[in-house]
Structures are given as structure tokens and as C-alpha cells.
Design an enzyme around this catalytic site. Sequence first.
Site, mmCIF file in Angstrom:
data_model
loop_
_atom_site.group_PDB
_atom_site.id
_atom_site.type_symbol
_atom_site.label_atom_id
_atom_site.label_comp_id
_atom_site.label_asym_id
_atom_site.label_seq_id
_atom_site.Cartn_x
_atom_site.Cartn_y
_atom_site.Cartn_z
ATOM 1 N N THR A 61 -6.782 -5.902 10.122
ATOM 2 C CA THR A 61 -5.821 -5.901 8.889
ATOM 3 C C THR A 61 -6.391 -6.185 7.697
ATOM 4 O OG1 THR A 61 -3.523 -6.778 8.612
ATOM 5 C CG2 THR A 61 -5.127 -8.257 9.786
ATOM 6 N N LYS A 65 -9.433 -2.789 6.427
ATOM 7 C CA LYS A 65 -9.255 -1.483 7.062
ATOM 8 C C LYS A 65 -9.988 -0.522 6.495
ATOM 9 C CE LYS A 65 -4.474 -2.344 8.362
ATOM 10 N NZ LYS A 65 -2.999 -2.092 8.374
ATOM 11 N N ASN A 150 4.551 3.769 -7.005
ATOM 12 C CA ASN A 150 3.533 2.655 -6.983
ATOM 13 C C ASN A 150 3.605 2.028 -8.285
ATOM 14 O OD1 ASN A 150 1.665 1.103 -5.331
ATOM 15 N ND2 ASN A 150 0.096 2.032 -6.396
ATOM 16 N N ARG A 151 3.350 0.638 -8.485
ATOM 17 C CA ARG A 151 3.274 0.279 -9.663
ATOM 18 C C ARG A 151 1.982 0.807 -10.395
ATOM 19 N NH1 ARG A 151 1.396 -6.345 -8.793
ATOM 20 N NH2 ARG A 151 -0.484 -5.044 -7.854
ATOM 21 N N GLY A 238 9.684 -4.913 9.515
ATOM 22 C CA GLY A 238 8.403 -4.056 10.268
ATOM 23 C C GLY A 238 8.146 -4.595 11.410
HETATM 24 P P1 NAP Z 1 -2.445 -2.938 0.402
HETATM 25 O O1 NAP Z 1 -3.521 -1.867 0.745
HETATM 26 O O2 NAP Z 1 -3.314 -4.082 -0.307
HETATM 27 O O3 NAP Z 1 -1.579 -2.427 -0.720
HETATM 28 C C1 NAP Z 1 -0.607 -2.988 -1.512
HETATM 29 C C2 NAP Z 1 0.501 -2.222 -2.164
HETATM 30 O O4 NAP Z 1 1.444 -3.146 -2.927
HETATM 31 C C3 NAP Z 1 -0.148 -1.556 -3.437
HETATM 32 O O5 NAP Z 1 0.391 -0.259 -3.653
HETATM 33 C C4 NAP Z 1 0.049 -2.232 -4.537
HETATM 34 O O6 NAP Z 1 0.211 -1.791 -5.719
HETATM 35 C C5 NAP Z 1 1.537 -2.917 -4.230
HETATM 36 N N1 NAP Z 1 1.836 -3.951 -4.859
HETATM 37 C C6 NAP Z 1 1.398 -5.415 -4.484
HETATM 38 N N2 NAP Z 1 1.970 -6.326 -5.273
HETATM 39 C C7 NAP Z 1 2.892 -5.667 -5.877
HETATM 40 C C8 NAP Z 1 4.073 -5.926 -6.806
HETATM 41 N N3 NAP Z 1 4.197 -7.447 -7.202
HETATM 42 N N4 NAP Z 1 4.673 -5.407 -7.318
HETATM 43 C C9 NAP Z 1 4.864 -3.820 -7.030
HETATM 44 N N5 NAP Z 1 3.762 -3.339 -6.032
HETATM 45 C C10 NAP Z 1 2.938 -4.339 -5.635
HETATM 46 O O7 NAP Z 1 -1.688 -3.278 1.485
HETATM 47 P P2 NAP Z 1 -1.325 -2.745 2.601
HETATM 48 O O8 NAP Z 1 -2.292 -2.698 3.694
HETATM 49 O O9 NAP Z 1 -1.002 -0.968 2.197
HETATM 50 O O10 NAP Z 1 -0.105 -3.287 3.359
HETATM 51 C C11 NAP Z 1 1.287 -3.349 2.462
HETATM 52 C C12 NAP Z 1 2.308 -4.099 3.278
HETATM 53 O O11 NAP Z 1 2.419 -3.657 4.473
HETATM 54 C C13 NAP Z 1 1.649 -5.480 3.501
HETATM 55 O O12 NAP Z 1 2.598 -6.258 3.469
HETATM 56 C C14 NAP Z 1 1.119 -5.529 4.946
HETATM 57 O O13 NAP Z 1 1.375 -6.838 5.916
HETATM 58 C C15 NAP Z 1 2.415 -4.551 5.567
HETATM 59 N N6 NAP Z 1 1.845 -3.789 6.935
HETATM 60 C C16 NAP Z 1 2.708 -4.096 7.764
HETATM 61 C C17 NAP Z 1 2.481 -3.250 9.149
HETATM 62 C C18 NAP Z 1 3.490 -3.349 10.252
HETATM 63 O O14 NAP Z 1 3.041 -3.221 11.185
HETATM 64 N N7 NAP Z 1 4.721 -3.998 10.241
HETATM 65 C C19 NAP Z 1 1.328 -2.459 9.144
HETATM 66 C C20 NAP Z 1 0.712 -2.502 8.054
HETATM 67 C C21 NAP Z 1 0.729 -3.067 6.778
HETATM 68 P P3 NAP Z 1 -1.092 -1.465 -6.778
HETATM 69 O O15 NAP Z 1 -1.710 -0.309 -6.293
HETATM 70 O O16 NAP Z 1 -0.107 -1.375 -8.101
HETATM 71 O O17 NAP Z 1 -1.943 -2.595 -6.669
#
Ligand code: NAP
Length: 270
Positions: A61, A65, A150-151, A238
Site C-alpha cells: 500500500t 505501489k 485533480n488538484r 471504500g
Molecule cells: P496517491 O498516489 O498518494 O495520490 C493521492 C491523490 O490525492 C493525488 O491525486 C493528490 O493530488 C490528491 N490529493 C492529496 N491531498 C489532496 C488535497 N488536500 N486536495 C485535493 N487533492 C489531494 O494515493 P493513492 O494510492 O492514489 O490513494 C488515494 C486514496 O485511496 C487513499 O486515501 C488510499 O487510502 C485510498 N485507497 C483505498 C483503497 C481501498 O481498497 N478502499 C485502495 C487504494 C487506495 P496531487 O496530484 O495534486 O498531489
Amino acid sequence: MKKLCTVFGHPIAHSLSPKIHQAFAKQFDFELTYTRTDVEGSFEQALKDFVHKGGSGANVTVPFKTQAYDLCREVSPAAHQAKAVNTLLWRHDHWYGTNTDGRGFVQDVVHNLEQSIEYKKILIFGAGGAVRGMLGPILNERPNAIWVANRTLKKAEELCHEFAMPNLKATDFDQLTQHAPYDIIINATSISDDFKGFDIDTEIFKEALVYDLMYSLDGRTPFLEWVKQFDAQELVDGIGMLVEQAALSFEVWFDCIPMTDEVLHQLRQD
Ligand code: NAP
């Protein structure tokens, strides 16, 4: 024989994966040790240490990844498309990696929530690793359109360019009403607990199925708490995706498909 699996991440203390996989193993009556590995130093070294201890299957996680993908000698088409791996299997002398996030999401929406994705208009907030893993499986369901907001707009544009599908486009937060209405709105951002809302026209949530990748045992998340005032059709966290992606990982490791309904029910009751 006792099997050893783990989930790698940082932080990882609150991961529900050990509980979910223990419950799956119980269904097949075999002994599984499933640990959490908090990786503070080198991820590559952590993988080596795990194999040395006899580990053979792992989940990966945030934030490893992409690194996991790079460290695999063999990957599935899903992982190749996502350039990210959430499931690792040790094959004699190398890691095989796949990505079950996207199929887990689709399984939760289509099977558990009984909502079709075909012909739907979808908005996704976020363009990180999770979205990378989800786009392929969502596109396979033949939605009408997917908008990625996306931001950092450039990241969404690059991601959409990479997938090169005519029904997949990036958008700025302030152009969301132009593409509305949306049938399904997904939050795939990693916003924090003190999230107070995006600066957008909240009319877009009206009548939509709103799905937050974040989860909590009571189904309440900062994003859903914000959205609940905007007349959405349904608000879903989720946890279903978490259990479904875990079941798909379990299948990769042990070649048997666990039942997810009762595990999901059990988690919600905790
Ligand atoms: P990641 O690769 O770190 O990407 C984070 C994303 O969030 C980026 O697009 C980032 O935008 C955006 N972001 C972060 N802070 C923000 C804010 N304050 N305002 C607006 N956008 C913001 O993370 P990820 O792996 O994609 O995971 C995303 C979420 O999904 C996490 O909470 C994770 O725990 C969850 N998740 C859940 C499952 C499940 O099975 N339920 C599976 C996978 C992931 P920028 O590009 O602008 O930085």
C-alpha cells in the site's frame, strides 16, 4: 503448511488487511500468519527480509505501489497498465506482481452495490496510484465518459494521455459543472481528517452515487460527511473495495476464491 503473508506500507498500523485475510483463511480451514510491515527504510530490503523469513505473498500500500512494480520481474497486464502493484507473489526466485485495486472497485460497485457502470458518466477526484489501478477495469465496463479532476491538473492530463481512450478526459475543478451531470462520483484523493470540502459547485453531487475510496468501520469519512448535505443518491465508503481487492489477492496467492459478504458484514459490526 503454515503460510506467511504481510502488507507493506508506511504508515500501516491501522490496516485491516490482517483481519480480512485471517477471515478468508478460516473459510478454507488453513493456517495463515498475516502481518503488517511498517517500512521505514528501504522497501527493497524489506522484501528481501520477508522472503528470508519464508514469506511468499504480500499486499503493498501507500507509498510503495510504484516501487513494487519496479521490483517485479514479472507483472500481470493489470499491473503493467497501472504501473503499480498492490499484490506480490514470490515465484521461486523472483516477484510476480499484479494490481487488484481496480477489479476490487468494480466488483464492489457492480456486485455488492448492484450498480452498472456501463453507459454511466463518471467523475473521479484524484490522479494518484489508486486511480492508475482503477482506470483499466472501469474502462472495461464501458462507461460513457470518465472525467478525472485533480488538484495538479497536469498529472490528470498525463494519466489520461497515457491511457489514450476517447471517453477518458482530464478536467479542472472549476469546469466540473460543464461536464455534469455525473452518475458516479469517486473520491480517490488522500485528503486528511480535517478536510472541509473542495471549492467546487456542489450541485454536481445531486442524484449521484458518491463513492469514497477512503473507509471507516462505521462508513463515515471526511469526504462523505461533507457530501451528505448535497442530496446524493447514495454515499458509499471504500471498505467493500478493500475486501474485494483483498479477495482477489488471496486468489493469486492460494488459488481459491473467498466469500466476501460475510467478511464485509463482520467488519461493519466491529
Ligand atoms: P496517491 O498516489 O498518494 O495520490 C493521492 C491523490 O490525492 C493525488 O491525486 C493528490 O493530488 C490528491 N490529493 C492529496 N491531498 C489532496 C488535497 N488536500 N486536495 C485535493 N487533492 C489531494 O494515493 P493513492 O494510492 O492514489 O490513494 C488515494 C486514496 O485511496 C487513499 O486515501 C488510499 O487510502 C485510498 N485507497 C483505498 C483503497 C481501498 O481498497 N478502499 C485502495 C487504494 C487506495 P496531487 O496530484 O495534486 O498531489
